[in-house]
Design a protein around this motif. Structure first.
Motif, PDB file in Angstrom:
ATOM      1  N   LEU A  23       0.854  -1.190   0.000  1.00 29.32           N
ATOM      2  CA  LEU A  23       0.000   0.000   0.000  1.00 29.32           C
ATOM      3  C   LEU A  23       0.886   1.234   0.000  1.00 29.32           C
ATOM      4  O   LEU A  23       1.671   1.447   0.933  1.00 29.32           O
ATOM      5  CB  LEU A  23      -0.916   0.026   1.230  1.00 29.32           C
ATOM      6  CG  LEU A  23      -1.935  -1.096   1.344  1.00 29.32           C
ATOM      7  CD1 LEU A  23      -2.694  -0.977   2.655  1.00 29.32           C
ATOM      8  CD2 LEU A  23      -2.896  -1.069   0.174  1.00 29.32           C
ATOM      9  N   ASP A  24       0.773   2.039  -1.043  1.00 27.13           N
ATOM     10  CA  ASP A  24       1.513   3.293  -1.116  1.00 27.13           C
ATOM     11  C   ASP A  24       0.608   4.396  -0.595  1.00 27.13           C
ATOM     12  O   ASP A  24      -0.605   4.371  -0.806  1.00 27.13           O
ATOM     13  CB  ASP A  24       1.948   3.563  -2.553  1.00 27.13           C
ATOM     14  CG  ASP A  24       2.950   4.695  -2.643  1.00 27.13           C
ATOM     15  OD1 ASP A  24       3.531   5.061  -1.602  1.00 27.13           O
ATOM     16  OD2 ASP A  24       3.166   5.213  -3.748  1.00 27.13           O
ATOM     17  N   GLU A  25       1.194   5.362   0.072  1.00 33.12           N
ATOM     18  CA  GLU A  25       0.439   6.447   0.708  1.00 33.12           C
ATOM     19  C   GLU A  25      -0.631   5.881   1.638  1.00 33.12           C
ATOM     20  O   GLU A  25      -1.789   6.291   1.635  1.00 33.12           O
ATOM     21  CB  GLU A  25      -0.166   7.379  -0.342  1.00 33.12           C
ATOM     22  CG  GLU A  25       0.862   8.114  -1.169  1.00 33.12           C
ATOM     23  CD  GLU A  25       1.786   9.010  -0.351  1.00 33.12           C
ATOM     24  OE1 GLU A  25       1.383   9.467   0.737  1.00 33.12           O
ATOM     25  OE2 GLU A  25       2.915   9.254  -0.792  1.00 33.12           O
ATOM     26  N   LEU A  29      -4.765   6.823   2.557  1.00 33.05           N
ATOM     27  CA  LEU A  29      -5.896   5.911   2.370  1.00 33.05           C
ATOM     28  C   LEU A  29      -6.749   5.844   3.634  1.00 33.05           C
ATOM     29  O   LEU A  29      -7.981   5.870   3.570  1.00 33.05           O
ATOM     30  CB  LEU A  29      -5.402   4.512   2.010  1.00 33.05           C
ATOM     31  CG  LEU A  29      -4.811   4.329   0.625  1.00 33.05           C
ATOM     32  CD1 LEU A  29      -4.185   2.954   0.498  1.00 33.05           C
ATOM     33  CD2 LEU A  29      -5.876   4.524  -0.438  1.00 33.05           C
ATOM     34  N   LEU A  30      -6.093   5.765   4.791  1.00 30.01           N
ATOM     35  CA  LEU A  30      -6.835   5.687   6.043  1.00 30.01           C
ATOM     36  C   LEU A  30      -7.508   7.014   6.392  1.00 30.01           C
ATOM     37  O   LEU A  30      -8.614   7.035   6.916  1.00 30.01           O
ATOM     38  CB  LEU A  30      -5.906   5.246   7.176  1.00 30.01           C
ATOM     39  CG  LEU A  30      -5.355   3.827   7.024  1.00 30.01           C
ATOM     40  CD1 LEU A  30      -4.316   3.560   8.092  1.00 30.01           C
ATOM     41  CD2 LEU A  30      -6.469   2.808   7.087  1.00 30.01           C
ATOM     42  N   GLU A  31      -6.849   8.133   6.111  1.00 26.90           N
ATOM     43  CA  GLU A  31      -7.428   9.441   6.401  1.00 26.90           C
ATOM     44  C   GLU A  31      -8.576   9.785   5.462  1.00 26.90           C
ATOM     45  O   GLU A  31      -9.456  10.560   5.813  1.00 26.90           O
ATOM     46  CB  GLU A  31      -6.352  10.527   6.297  1.00 26.90           C
ATOM     47  CG  GLU A  31      -5.337  10.476   7.407  1.00 26.90           C
ATOM     48  CD  GLU A  31      -4.210  11.473   7.195  1.00 26.90           C
ATOM     49  OE1 GLU A  31      -4.196  12.167   6.157  1.00 26.90           O
ATOM     50  OE2 GLU A  31      -3.333  11.546   8.070  1.00 26.90           O
ATOM     51  N   SER A  32      -8.576   9.230   4.271  1.00 31.16           N
ATOM     52  CA  SER A  32      -9.587   9.575   3.267  1.00 31.16           C
ATOM     53  C   SER A  32     -10.856   8.751   3.391  1.00 31.16           C
ATOM     54  O   SER A  32     -11.716   8.796   2.523  1.00 31.16           O
ATOM     55  CB  SER A  32      -9.000   9.397   1.867  1.00 31.16           C
ATOM     56  OG  SER A  32      -7.902  10.245   1.689  1.00 31.16           O
ATOM     57  N   GLY A  33     -10.976   7.952   4.449  1.00 31.48           N
ATOM     58  CA  GLY A  33     -12.201   7.197   4.661  1.00 31.48           C
ATOM     59  C   GLY A  33     -12.231   5.843   3.986  1.00 31.48           C
ATOM     60  O   GLY A  33     -13.295   5.263   3.798  1.00 31.48           O
ATOM     61  N   LEU A  52       3.493  -4.391   3.227  1.00 28.48           N
ATOM     62  CA  LEU A  52       4.413  -3.274   3.038  1.00 28.48           C
ATOM     63  C   LEU A  52       3.587  -2.003   2.919  1.00 28.48           C
ATOM     64  O   LEU A  52       2.795  -1.857   1.988  1.00 28.48           O
ATOM     65  CB  LEU A  52       5.255  -3.484   1.778  1.00 28.48           C
ATOM     66  CG  LEU A  52       6.092  -4.765   1.744  1.00 28.48           C
ATOM     67  CD1 LEU A  52       6.741  -4.930   0.382  1.00 28.48           C
ATOM     68  CD2 LEU A  52       7.130  -4.759   2.842  1.00 28.48           C
ATOM     69  N   LEU A  53       3.733  -1.113   3.881  1.00 28.26           N
ATOM     70  CA  LEU A  53       2.999   0.156   3.892  1.00 28.26           C
ATOM     71  C   LEU A  53       4.002   1.279   3.680  1.00 28.26           C
ATOM     72  O   LEU A  53       4.949   1.433   4.454  1.00 28.26           O
ATOM     73  CB  LEU A  53       2.265   0.347   5.221  1.00 28.26           C
ATOM     74  CG  LEU A  53       1.344  -0.781   5.650  1.00 28.26           C
ATOM     75  CD1 LEU A  53       0.756  -0.490   7.019  1.00 28.26           C
ATOM     76  CD2 LEU A  53       0.247  -1.001   4.638  1.00 28.26           C
ATOM     77  N   PHE A  54       3.784   2.065   2.648  1.00 25.30           N
ATOM     78  CA  PHE A  54       4.686   3.164   2.335  1.00 25.30           C
ATOM     79  C   PHE A  54       3.961   4.483   2.477  1.00 25.30           C
ATOM     80  O   PHE A  54       2.779   4.606   2.155  1.00 25.30           O
ATOM     81  CB  PHE A  54       5.221   3.032   0.896  1.00 25.30           C
ATOM     82  CG  PHE A  54       6.087   1.833   0.709  1.00 25.30           C
ATOM     83  CD1 PHE A  54       7.419   1.874   1.051  1.00 25.30           C
ATOM     84  CD2 PHE A  54       5.555   0.656   0.197  1.00 25.30           C
ATOM     85  CE1 PHE A  54       8.231   0.759   0.894  1.00 25.30           C
ATOM     86  CE2 PHE A  54       6.353  -0.459   0.031  1.00 25.30           C
ATOM     87  CZ  PHE A  54       7.687  -0.404   0.375  1.00 25.30           C
ATOM     88  N   SER A  55       4.697   5.463   2.994  1.00 22.99           N
ATOM     89  CA  SER A  55       4.127   6.792   3.160  1.00 22.99           C
ATOM     90  C   SER A  55       5.267   7.780   3.382  1.00 22.99           C
ATOM     91  O   SER A  55       6.313   7.415   3.929  1.00 22.99           O
ATOM     92  CB  SER A  55       3.174   6.816   4.362  1.00 22.99           C
ATOM     93  OG  SER A  55       2.651   8.104   4.525  1.00 22.99           O
TER      94      SER A  55
END
Length: 64
Positions: A23-25, A29-33, A52-55
């Protein structure tokens, strides 16, 4: 004039064979609902996988 475009309907992917979830950004994704949608997807995935979580930033939502 009308264009006729052939429509191809494919079967959904076999998520049970997934080995790596990327998951990129992820924080966005979580902040956008999208949390409920992501949870639905994650529930369809095998329990044994690499995540793998990228931000560019680290938020409290991401650390959960």
């Amino acid at each position: 004039m009308y264009l006729r475009i052939p429509l191809c309907i494919a079967e959904p992917p076999n998520l049970r064979a997934l080995k790596v979830l990327v998951l990129d950004e992820a924080d966005r994704l979580l902040e956008s609902g999208f949390e409920v949608d992501l949870q639905t997807i994650v529930n369809a995935l095998p329990a044994t996988r690499q995540n793998l979580l990228f931000s560019a930033t680290m938020t409290s939502n991401l650390t959960r």
